[in-house]
Design a protein around this motif. Structure first.
Motif, PDB file in Angstrom:
ATOM      1  N   MET A   1       0.818  -1.214   0.000  1.00  0.00           N
ATOM      2  CA  MET A   1       0.000   0.000   0.000  1.00  0.00           C
ATOM      3  C   MET A   1       0.854   1.268   0.000  1.00  0.00           C
ATOM      4  N   VAL A   2       2.036   1.197   0.612  1.00  0.00           N
ATOM      5  CA  VAL A   2       2.936   2.347   0.528  1.00  0.00           C
ATOM      6  C   VAL A   2       3.406   2.534  -0.908  1.00  0.00           C
ATOM      7  N   GLY A 110       5.451   2.110   9.549  1.00  0.00           N
ATOM      8  CA  GLY A 110       4.197   2.781   9.842  1.00  0.00           C
ATOM      9  C   GLY A 110       4.393   4.173  10.405  1.00  0.00           C
ATOM     10  N   THR A 113       5.541   6.536   7.541  1.00  0.00           N
ATOM     11  CA  THR A 113       4.427   6.847   6.645  1.00  0.00           C
ATOM     12  C   THR A 113       3.427   7.780   7.314  1.00  0.00           C
ATOM     13  N   ILE A 146      -4.851   6.463   1.382  1.00  0.00           N
ATOM     14  CA  ILE A 146      -4.148   5.187   1.222  1.00  0.00           C
ATOM     15  C   ILE A 146      -2.926   5.140   2.136  1.00  0.00           C
ATOM     16  N   SER A 149      -4.054   4.490   5.727  1.00  0.00           N
ATOM     17  CA  SER A 149      -4.440   3.085   5.903  1.00  0.00           C
ATOM     18  C   SER A 149      -3.213   2.196   5.976  1.00  0.00           C
ATOM     19  N   SER A 150      -2.232   2.470   5.113  1.00  0.00           N
ATOM     20  CA  SER A 150      -1.002   1.684   5.135  1.00  0.00           C
ATOM     21  C   SER A 150      -0.264   1.834   6.459  1.00  0.00           C
ATOM     22  N   ALA A 154       0.486  -1.178   9.112  1.00  0.00           N
ATOM     23  CA  ALA A 154       1.877  -1.507   9.432  1.00  0.00           C
ATOM     24  C   ALA A 154       2.134  -1.432  10.937  1.00  0.00           C
TER      25      ALA A 154
END
Length: 206
Positions: A1-2, A110, A113, A146, A149-150, A154
């Motif tokens: 997703m990243v 995580g 991000t 997105i 969410s990623s 994570a």
């Protein structure tokens, strides 16, 4: 997703709030700025200089790239540390520690991000609510959702992996339960009877 969020073009989209007539829509990400008109023609332009960009865009780029690196290391370490994998043999103590290291990498992924996406979104909202901002105002795009969410997945996955893979010593390793079969029991019962001399002759079996 990243990997999906990073090249996504819709990190921020020009708002239609307060505009009566909208002839074009501008959307940007960390790498380029694009525009589309009312007939659907898209034009994209890469940012010409890295040093000319805002500080938060440069920091977000670095954090997202670091996030992909941490996620790659975490994925490799987790696959090696799984008990069902053949890598590393049957040393479950070592494999558990390697899996825990993978969980740490996922947590770092995580966090990086989350910081990058939240920092980028904070600048969008700050410019949107600033009444004296002279430039184009934007709204949050799908790429940021997105990314959020990623980051959440994570962090949750890394935390679960750390709690699940507790380092155990060799004394705590549970041996495989031994279950004696019925055949061995029959053999142990019949073995003494074979030592008893038989009183029957050879002609008794005819």
């Amino acid at each position: 997703m990243v990997g999906i969020a990073l090249p996504n073009r819709y990190w921020k989209v020009s708002t239609v709030d307060g505009n009566v007539i909208t002839t074009s829509t501008i959307y940007e990400n960390l790498w380029m700025s694009c525009a589309t008109d009312s007939i659907g023609v898209h034009n994209c332009r890469d940012f010409p200089s890295l040093l000319a960009l805002s500080g938060y865009i440069q920091a977000s780029r670095a954090l997202m790239i670091a996030s992909i690196v941490f996620g790659t290391f975490g994925l490799v370490a987790t696959l090696v540390g799984m008990q069902c994998s053949k890598i590393g043999g049957e040393n479950y103590v070592l494999k558990g520690r390697i899996a825990a290291i993978g969980g740490v990498f996922f947590l770092l992924q995580g966090i990086c991000t989350m910081i990058a996406v939240s920092w980028y979104a904070a600048n969008i909202t700050q410019q949107f609510f600033d009444q004296f901002y002279p430039g184009t105002k934007y709204e949050i795009g799908e790429g940021l959702y997105i990314g959020w969410s990623s980051a959440t997945l994570a962090i949750c996955g890394g935390g679960c992996l750390l709690f699940a893979c507790k380092a155990k010593t060799t004394e705590e390793k549970v041996p495989y339960p031994y279950q004696p079969s019925s055949r061995s029991h029959v053999f142990s019962v019949m073995a003494p009877s074979q030592s008893v001399p038989s009183n029957y002759g050879r002609n008794a079996y005819v």
